[in-house]
Each structure stands twice: as C-alpha cells, then as structure tokens.
Design a protein around this motif. Sequence first.
Motif, PDB file in Angstrom:
ATOM      1  N   THR A  16       0.779  -1.098   0.023  1.00 18.63           N
ATOM      2  CA  THR A  16      -0.083  -0.072  -0.129  1.00 18.63           C
ATOM      3  C   THR A  16       1.025   1.222  -0.082  1.00 18.63           C
ATOM      4  OG1 THR A  16      -0.138  -0.064   2.405  1.00 18.63           O
ATOM      5  CG2 THR A  16      -1.929  -1.084   1.246  1.00 18.63           C
ATOM      6  N   LYS A  17       0.350   2.125  -0.477  1.00 17.68           N
ATOM      7  CA  LYS A  17       0.994   3.635  -0.590  1.00 17.68           C
ATOM      8  C   LYS A  17       1.703   3.676   0.993  1.00 17.68           C
ATOM      9  CE  LYS A  17       0.934   8.390  -1.969  1.00 17.68           C
ATOM     10  NZ  LYS A  17       2.109   8.430  -2.712  1.00 17.68           N
ATOM     11  N   ASP A  18       2.902   4.210   1.234  1.00 16.92           N
ATOM     12  CA  ASP A  18       3.532   4.338   2.552  1.00 16.92           C
ATOM     13  C   ASP A  18       3.372   3.418   3.441  1.00 16.92           C
ATOM     14  OD1 ASP A  18       4.086   7.188   1.827  1.00 16.92           O
ATOM     15  OD2 ASP A  18       2.138   7.776   1.887  1.00 16.92           O
ATOM     16  N   ARG A  19       2.975   2.083   2.945  1.00 16.49           N
ATOM     17  CA  ARG A  19       2.795   1.032   3.878  1.00 16.49           C
ATOM     18  C   ARG A  19       1.932   1.258   4.725  1.00 16.49           C
ATOM     19  NH1 ARG A  19       6.687   1.604   1.738  1.00 16.49           N
ATOM     20  NH2 ARG A  19       7.743   3.053   2.980  1.00 16.49           N
ATOM     21  N   ASP A  20       0.884   1.904   4.311  1.00 14.76           N
ATOM     22  CA  ASP A  20      -0.405   2.233   5.353  1.00 14.76           C
ATOM     23  C   ASP A  20      -1.202   1.042   5.589  1.00 14.76           C
ATOM     24  OD1 ASP A  20      -2.365   3.420   6.640  1.00 14.76           O
ATOM     25  OD2 ASP A  20      -3.679   3.201   4.592  1.00 14.76           O
ATOM     26  N   ALA A  21      -1.546   0.517   6.668  1.00 14.02           N
ATOM     27  CA  ALA A  21      -2.184  -0.877   7.126  1.00 14.02           C
ATOM     28  C   ALA A  21      -3.483  -0.668   6.855  1.00 14.02           C
ATOM     29  CB  ALA A  21      -1.798  -0.830   8.543  1.00 14.02           C
ATOM     30  N   ALA A  22      -3.777  -0.560   5.746  1.00 11.62           N
ATOM     31  CA  ALA A  22      -5.163  -0.369   5.287  1.00 11.62           C
ATOM     32  C   ALA A  22      -5.999  -1.578   5.439  1.00 11.62           C
ATOM     33  CB  ALA A  22      -5.180  -0.053   3.724  1.00 11.62           C
ATOM     34  N   PHE A  23      -5.594  -2.983   5.570  1.00 14.14           N
ATOM     35  CA  PHE A  23      -6.168  -4.017   5.447  1.00 14.14           C
ATOM     36  C   PHE A  23      -6.136  -4.839   6.874  1.00 14.14           C
ATOM     37  CE2 PHE A  23      -4.730  -3.595   0.874  1.00 14.14           C
ATOM     38  CZ  PHE A  23      -5.878  -3.058   0.686  1.00 14.14           C
ATOM     39  N   GLN A  24      -6.370  -4.014   7.723  1.00 10.22           N
ATOM     40  CA  GLN A  24      -6.390  -4.593   9.133  1.00 10.22           C
ATOM     41  C   GLN A  24      -7.366  -5.682   9.383  1.00 10.22           C
ATOM     42  OE1 GLN A  24      -5.254  -2.045  12.470  1.00 10.22           O
ATOM     43  NE2 GLN A  24      -4.181  -0.362  11.150  1.00 10.22           N
ATOM     44  N   ASP A  25      -8.597  -5.424   8.974  1.00 14.31           N
ATOM     45  CA  ASP A  25      -9.548  -6.289   9.080  1.00 14.31           C
ATOM     46  C   ASP A  25      -9.503  -7.487   8.197  1.00 14.31           C
ATOM     47  OD1 ASP A  25     -12.648  -6.844   7.825  1.00 14.31           O
ATOM     48  OD2 ASP A  25     -12.784  -6.572  10.153  1.00 14.31           O
ATOM     49  N   ALA A  26      -9.211  -8.745   8.803  1.00  6.10           N
ATOM     50  CA  ALA A  26      -8.906  -9.914   7.892  1.00  6.10           C
ATOM     51  C   ALA A  26      -9.844 -10.144   6.977  1.00  6.10           C
ATOM     52  CB  ALA A  26      -8.760 -11.187   9.014  1.00  6.10           C
ATOM     53  N   ALA A  27     -11.327 -10.068   7.514  1.00  2.94           N
ATOM     54  CA  ALA A  27     -12.536 -10.293   6.348  1.00  2.94           C
ATOM     55  C   ALA A  27     -12.368  -9.477   5.136  1.00  2.94           C
ATOM     56  CB  ALA A  27     -13.748 -10.146   6.884  1.00  2.94           C
ATOM     57  N   PHE A  28     -12.227  -8.134   5.335  1.00  2.00           N
ATOM     58  CA  PHE A  28     -11.933  -7.268   4.253  1.00  2.00           C
ATOM     59  C   PHE A  28     -10.713  -7.531   3.427  1.00  2.00           C
ATOM     60  CE2 PHE A  28     -10.398  -2.955   2.439  1.00  2.00           C
ATOM     61  CZ  PHE A  28     -11.406  -2.963   1.436  1.00  2.00           C
ATOM     62  N   ARG A  29      -9.498  -7.858   4.031  1.00  2.00           N
ATOM     63  CA  ARG A  29      -8.424  -8.326   3.420  1.00  2.00           C
ATOM     64  C   ARG A  29      -8.734  -9.350   2.361  1.00  2.00           C
ATOM     65  NH1 ARG A  29      -4.632 -10.357   7.175  1.00  2.00           N
ATOM     66  NH2 ARG A  29      -5.004  -8.362   8.354  1.00  2.00           N
ATOM     67  N   ALA A  30      -9.459 -10.367   2.933  1.00  2.53           N
ATOM     68  CA  ALA A  30      -9.885 -11.499   1.996  1.00  2.53           C
ATOM     69  C   ALA A  30     -10.627 -11.202   0.824  1.00  2.53           C
ATOM     70  CB  ALA A  30     -10.567 -12.712   2.900  1.00  2.53           C
ATOM     71  N   GLU A  31     -11.545 -10.226   1.237  1.00  2.00           N
ATOM     72  CA  GLU A  31     -12.157  -9.859   0.006  1.00  2.00           C
ATOM     73  C   GLU A  31     -11.308  -9.209  -1.085  1.00  2.00           C
ATOM     74  OE1 GLU A  31     -16.041  -7.124   0.386  1.00  2.00           O
ATOM     75  OE2 GLU A  31     -15.835  -7.997   2.575  1.00  2.00           O
ATOM     76  N   VAL A  32     -10.472  -8.445  -0.564  1.00  6.30           N
ATOM     77  CA  VAL A  32      -9.326  -7.697  -1.587  1.00  6.30           C
ATOM     78  C   VAL A  32      -8.694  -8.615  -2.533  1.00  6.30           C
ATOM     79  CG1 VAL A  32      -7.628  -6.353  -1.566  1.00  6.30           C
ATOM     80  CG2 VAL A  32      -9.344  -5.486  -0.223  1.00  6.30           C
ATOM     81  N   HIS A  33      -8.314  -9.718  -1.506  1.00  4.87           N
ATOM     82  CA  HIS A  33      -7.320 -10.581  -2.195  1.00  4.87           C
ATOM     83  C   HIS A  33      -8.287 -11.405  -3.192  1.00  4.87           C
ATOM     84  CE1 HIS A  33      -4.711 -10.925   1.420  1.00  4.87           C
ATOM     85  NE2 HIS A  33      -4.399  -9.919   0.708  1.00  4.87           N
ATOM     86  N   ALA A  34      -9.658 -11.841  -2.752  1.00  5.03           N
ATOM     87  CA  ALA A  34     -10.590 -12.444  -3.887  1.00  5.03           C
ATOM     88  C   ALA A  34     -10.762 -11.459  -5.016  1.00  5.03           C
ATOM     89  CB  ALA A  34     -11.808 -12.864  -3.106  1.00  5.03           C
ATOM     90  N   TYR A  35     -11.017 -10.203  -4.776  1.00  2.00           N
ATOM     91  CA  TYR A  35     -11.277  -9.331  -5.845  1.00  2.00           C
ATOM     92  C   TYR A  35      -9.866  -9.273  -7.057  1.00  2.00           C
ATOM     93  CZ  TYR A  35     -13.133  -5.330  -8.401  1.00  2.00           C
ATOM     94  OH  TYR A  35     -13.365  -4.647  -9.362  1.00  2.00           O
ATOM     95  N   MET A  36      -8.819  -9.115  -6.199  1.00  3.36           N
ATOM     96  CA  MET A  36      -7.717  -9.281  -7.171  1.00  3.36           C
ATOM     97  C   MET A  36      -7.466 -10.575  -7.846  1.00  3.36           C
ATOM     98  SD  MET A  36      -4.967  -7.315  -4.339  1.00  3.36           S
ATOM     99  CE  MET A  36      -3.834  -6.490  -5.741  1.00  3.36           C
ATOM    100  N   GLY A  37      -7.840 -11.553  -7.480  1.00  4.43           N
ATOM    101  CA  GLY A  37      -7.935 -12.838  -8.160  1.00  4.43           C
ATOM    102  C   GLY A  37      -8.850 -12.844  -9.202  1.00  4.43           C
ATOM    103  N   GLY A  38     -10.047 -12.050  -9.165  1.00  5.27           N
ATOM    104  CA  GLY A  38     -11.020 -11.809 -10.385  1.00  5.27           C
ATOM    105  C   GLY A  38     -10.470 -11.006 -11.281  1.00  5.27           C
TER     106      GLY A  38
END
Length: 151
Positions: A16-38
């Motif tokens: 992330t820009k400036d290594r901002d910890a934007a994905f602290q919520d594990a459920a949201f992080r999983a959504e982001v990863h799934a979206y990137m897979g798509g």
Amino acid sequence: MPQSLARVLIHTVFSTKDRDAAFQDAAFRAEVHAYMGGCAKTLDCLPIQIGGTADHVHLLTTLSRTLAVAEFVKEVKRVSTNWIQKRGGLFQQFHWQAGYGCFSVSESKIAAVARYIETQEEHHRKISFQEEYRELLRRHGQAWDEEYVWD
C-alpha cells in the motif's frame, strides 16, 4: 493452424502507499485478495495464490501470453484501487505504492511459493515487509536503490 502456447508463472509483490496498514480487518483483506484474483482472471492470468498482510499483497499467477508484466500489474492495481476506494470513508484515499516486484517462478516451486504466500501473517511476526522484499530481491539477483524502492 499454428498455435502459440505459454506457461509463465510470476510472483508479484507490492505494498500500500506509504505501507499504510489499510487491510487490518482480515475479512476485508480476504475480499480484496479475492477481488484481485478476479482481476487476474479477467486478464487471462490464472490466480494460483493471493495473500498478504495489512500493508502489502503477494500474487502468484500465470501471465497471459498476450500481456506484459507491467500491463498486468498496472491493471490489477488500477481496478482494485477503484473498487477499494468505492468502499468510502478512509478508503476513498487508498492507493497502492507506485512500484512493484515481479519474480519468475519455476513450475517445481509453485507449492512452496503458494505456501509462503498463504503464511504471510506468521512470516511477518518475524520480519518486516522491507526485510522480506530485500530478501526477495537478493534471491532473484535484482539490484535496487533504497532511495526509490519504497515509494
């Protein structure tokens, strides 16, 4: 009829820009990863394993025979950024870092790299993202400039 075939495996890493910890919520992080897979699938790049922590992501994918690495990363970042920003709130200002690392993966190393990506949480209890990234660069014989690699 001539046929063009390719099986190129890549391990892509960016933060992330400036290594901002934007994905602290594990459920949201999983959504982001799934979206990137798509996003990868849309580009005809098979997602094998996608993971990361609150401040960075790893993608193990194939690379379409008709796509350059830079195009792949640019499009995955662009589309995922738009999707994340639409979440609103603090995410309206979300951005990925400008740079990235992309490394070739041998067919025989798929399972090891996938496991490495899958265990990122555990891995980063021991070392920082910067240490991890430097080690990836060293292992792949890539020179870098500390002044520019962390944009």
